[in-house]
Design an enzyme around this catalytic site. Structure first.
Site, PDB file in Angstrom:
ATOM      1  N   ARG A  47       0.886  -1.171   0.000  1.00 23.53           N
ATOM      2  CA  ARG A  47       0.000   0.000   0.000  1.00 23.53           C
ATOM      3  C   ARG A  47       0.921   1.217   0.000  1.00 23.53           C
ATOM      4  O   ARG A  47       1.627   1.478   0.980  1.00 23.53           O
ATOM      5  CB  ARG A  47      -0.885  -0.038   1.248  1.00 23.53           C
ATOM      6  CG  ARG A  47      -1.857   1.125   1.418  1.00 23.53           C
ATOM      7  CD  ARG A  47      -2.633   0.909   2.712  1.00 23.53           C
ATOM      8  NE  ARG A  47      -3.523   2.003   3.041  1.00 23.53           N
ATOM      9  CZ  ARG A  47      -4.799   2.087   2.690  1.00 23.53           C
ATOM     10  NH1 ARG A  47      -5.321   1.119   1.970  1.00 23.53           N
ATOM     11  NH2 ARG A  47      -5.544   3.104   3.056  1.00 23.53           N
ATOM     12  N   ASP A  92     -16.470   8.830  -1.928  1.00 24.07           N
ATOM     13  CA  ASP A  92     -15.206   8.662  -1.221  1.00 24.07           C
ATOM     14  C   ASP A  92     -14.831  10.008  -0.616  1.00 24.07           C
ATOM     15  O   ASP A  92     -15.447  11.039  -0.922  1.00 24.07           O
ATOM     16  CB  ASP A  92     -14.131   8.165  -2.202  1.00 24.07           C
ATOM     17  CG  ASP A  92     -12.835   7.734  -1.511  1.00 24.07           C
ATOM     18  OD1 ASP A  92     -12.822   7.642  -0.268  1.00 24.07           O
ATOM     19  OD2 ASP A  92     -11.852   7.501  -2.220  1.00 24.07           O
ATOM     20  N   HIS A 114      -7.073   1.270  -6.802  1.00 21.06           N
ATOM     21  CA  HIS A 114      -7.402   0.547  -5.565  1.00 21.06           C
ATOM     22  C   HIS A 114      -8.179  -0.714  -5.946  1.00 21.06           C
ATOM     23  O   HIS A 114      -9.367  -0.847  -5.641  1.00 21.06           O
ATOM     24  CB  HIS A 114      -8.224   1.430  -4.638  1.00 21.06           C
ATOM     25  CG  HIS A 114      -8.204   1.000  -3.211  1.00 21.06           C
ATOM     26  ND1 HIS A 114      -7.646  -0.190  -2.787  1.00 21.06           N
ATOM     27  CD2 HIS A 114      -8.682   1.601  -2.071  1.00 21.06           C
ATOM     28  CE1 HIS A 114      -7.781  -0.298  -1.482  1.00 21.06           C
ATOM     29  NE2 HIS A 114      -8.390   0.774  -1.027  1.00 21.06           N
ATOM     30  N   GLN A 160     -10.201  -2.793  -3.267  1.00 20.49           N
ATOM     31  CA  GLN A 160     -11.464  -2.168  -2.866  1.00 20.49           C
ATOM     32  C   GLN A 160     -12.548  -2.441  -3.903  1.00 20.49           C
ATOM     33  O   GLN A 160     -13.690  -2.752  -3.561  1.00 20.49           O
ATOM     34  CB  GLN A 160     -11.280  -0.671  -2.680  1.00 20.49           C
ATOM     35  CG  GLN A 160     -12.556   0.060  -2.271  1.00 20.49           C
ATOM     36  CD  GLN A 160     -13.079  -0.398  -0.924  1.00 20.49           C
ATOM     37  OE1 GLN A 160     -12.346  -0.433   0.053  1.00 20.49           O
ATOM     38  NE2 GLN A 160     -14.358  -0.758  -0.862  1.00 20.49           N
ATOM     39  N   ARG A 187     -13.995  -6.969   2.043  1.00 19.84           N
ATOM     40  CA  ARG A 187     -12.563  -6.879   1.759  1.00 19.84           C
ATOM     41  C   ARG A 187     -11.856  -8.169   2.197  1.00 19.84           C
ATOM     42  O   ARG A 187     -10.938  -8.649   1.520  1.00 19.84           O
ATOM     43  CB  ARG A 187     -11.952  -5.675   2.485  1.00 19.84           C
ATOM     44  CG  ARG A 187     -12.357  -4.314   1.963  1.00 19.84           C
ATOM     45  CD  ARG A 187     -11.674  -3.995   0.643  1.00 19.84           C
ATOM     46  NE  ARG A 187     -10.227  -4.018   0.755  1.00 19.84           N
ATOM     47  CZ  ARG A 187      -9.489  -2.982   1.163  1.00 19.84           C
ATOM     48  NH1 ARG A 187     -10.072  -1.830   1.460  1.00 19.84           N
ATOM     49  NH2 ARG A 187      -8.178  -3.082   1.224  1.00 19.84           N
ATOM     50  N   CYS A 204     -15.947   3.525   0.482  1.00 16.06           N
ATOM     51  CA  CYS A 204     -14.801   2.657   0.739  1.00 16.06           C
ATOM     52  C   CYS A 204     -14.245   2.824   2.147  1.00 16.06           C
ATOM     53  O   CYS A 204     -13.510   1.954   2.622  1.00 16.06           O
ATOM     54  CB  CYS A 204     -13.706   2.908  -0.298  1.00 16.06           C
ATOM     55  SG  CYS A 204     -13.147   4.615  -0.355  1.00 16.06           S
TER      56      CYS A 204
END
Length: 313
Positions: A101, A223, A128, A131, A291, A263
């Site tokens: 990440r 988001d 991402h 996600q 996830r 998210c």
């Protein structure tokens, strides 16, 4: 050839569908498949802080019988001059897979070029994909089929938006993206997804009218307005995005069956109100839980190279 997840393009439509099928199975057994990959090791490099990514990947690895090894930047020699290539080579000797990440997409791609184990993009400034896999599993659980779905993405055309665009192209649902001018998603990602829509159905719509995007939508997604690394822009972004808050009035324009997605983490009162976040249409907690299962499926699929899982559960 070692398979990676750098973006959703790395696994394509078939890989996404395999991941979803396995994730649904893993969810029925609450991720408990510890005899599947016993003795495996998963490295987790976090150049950016994390709640969901760290815990979900550690839980996913442990559930497969693997050891998760979490590494902060100050614990690696990368910060003291060791090259990304050398780091990839040595970690490949210790690990079964490497999750990272970070900020630059190029950093993940260079790790993958020199690694002999799967490298998984757990977030960059541009993508991402992990996600997006959880997002589409949540949509599938709610609606069954992707064909005919309309999803509105409201806010910044950021990494989450880019990956969701790729998912829409491969799975054939319509994604209506509404952003302020100057904050649109990457045009090359939109163009590639539209080419996939021509084959699989759906559409990618871009615009600046938030109400038009939400009209009749089956899901409304947003988001944060300022992502990690954009903290200095927060005040300016709050001004630019002021009309892009998902509230009950916006949700009322969507389909009566519409759900709300985010998210996380959410900045309540900015991109979403409490009444939507905590309301009956919200699926953010299911989305976050997913996830775990989609990442567990991803680890299995990339490490073993298998697309069937009779050995699991």
């Amino acid at each position: 050839m070692t398979r990676h997840l750098l973006t959703l393009d790395s696994i394509g439509r078939d890989g996404i569908l395999v991941d979803l099928e396995l994730a649904r199975h893993l969810k029925t057994i609450k991720g408990m498949a510890r005899d599947t990959l016993p003795g495996g090791r998963v490295g987790l490099i976090f150049d950016k802080p994390s709640t969901r990514t760290r815990v979900s990947f550690e839980a996913a690895a442990w559930g497969l019988g693997m050891l998760p090894i979490t590494l902060r930047p100050d614990e690696l020699q990368l910060g003291r001059g060791e090259t990304i290539a050398d780091t990839a080579r040595v970690l490949s000797r210790y690990l079964s897979a490497l999750v990272i990440r970070t900020f630059e997409q190029a950093r993940v791609e260079e790790l993958a070029r020199h690694a002999t184990i799967p490298v998984i993009n757990a977030l960059t400034d541009d993508h991402h994909p992990c996600q997006a896999l959880a997002d589409v599993l949540t949509l599938q659980e709610e609606f069954g089929e992707f064909a005919g779905l309309r999803v509105a993405f409201v806010g910044d055309g950021n990494n989450v938006c880019n990956s969701l665009i790729q998912a829409a192209g491969y799975l054939g649902f319509t994604l209506a993206v509404s952003t302020p001018e100057g904050y649109e998603p990457k045009p090359e990602i939109v163009e590639a997804a539209r080419a996939n829509c021509a084959q699989y159905g759906g559409a990618i719509e871009l615009g600046h009218d938030v109400r038009a995007a939400a009209q009749g939508a089956d899901a409304v997604y947003t988001d944060v307005w300022a992502s990690m690394g954009q903290e200095k822009e927060r005040e300016e972004r709050a001004r630019v995005f002021a009309g892009y808050c998902v509230n009950s009035q916006l949700m009322a324009l969507a389909s009566p069956r519409a759900i709300f997605l985010h998210c996380l983490p959410a900045h309540r009162g900015d991109e979403v109100t409490d009444e939507v976040m905590d309301g009956p249409q919200s699926r953010v907690w299911d989305e976050a839980e997913n996830r775990w299962y989609t990442e567990q499926a991803l680890l299995y699929m990339l490490i073993t190279g298998e697309e069937r899982w009779e050995k699991i559960g």
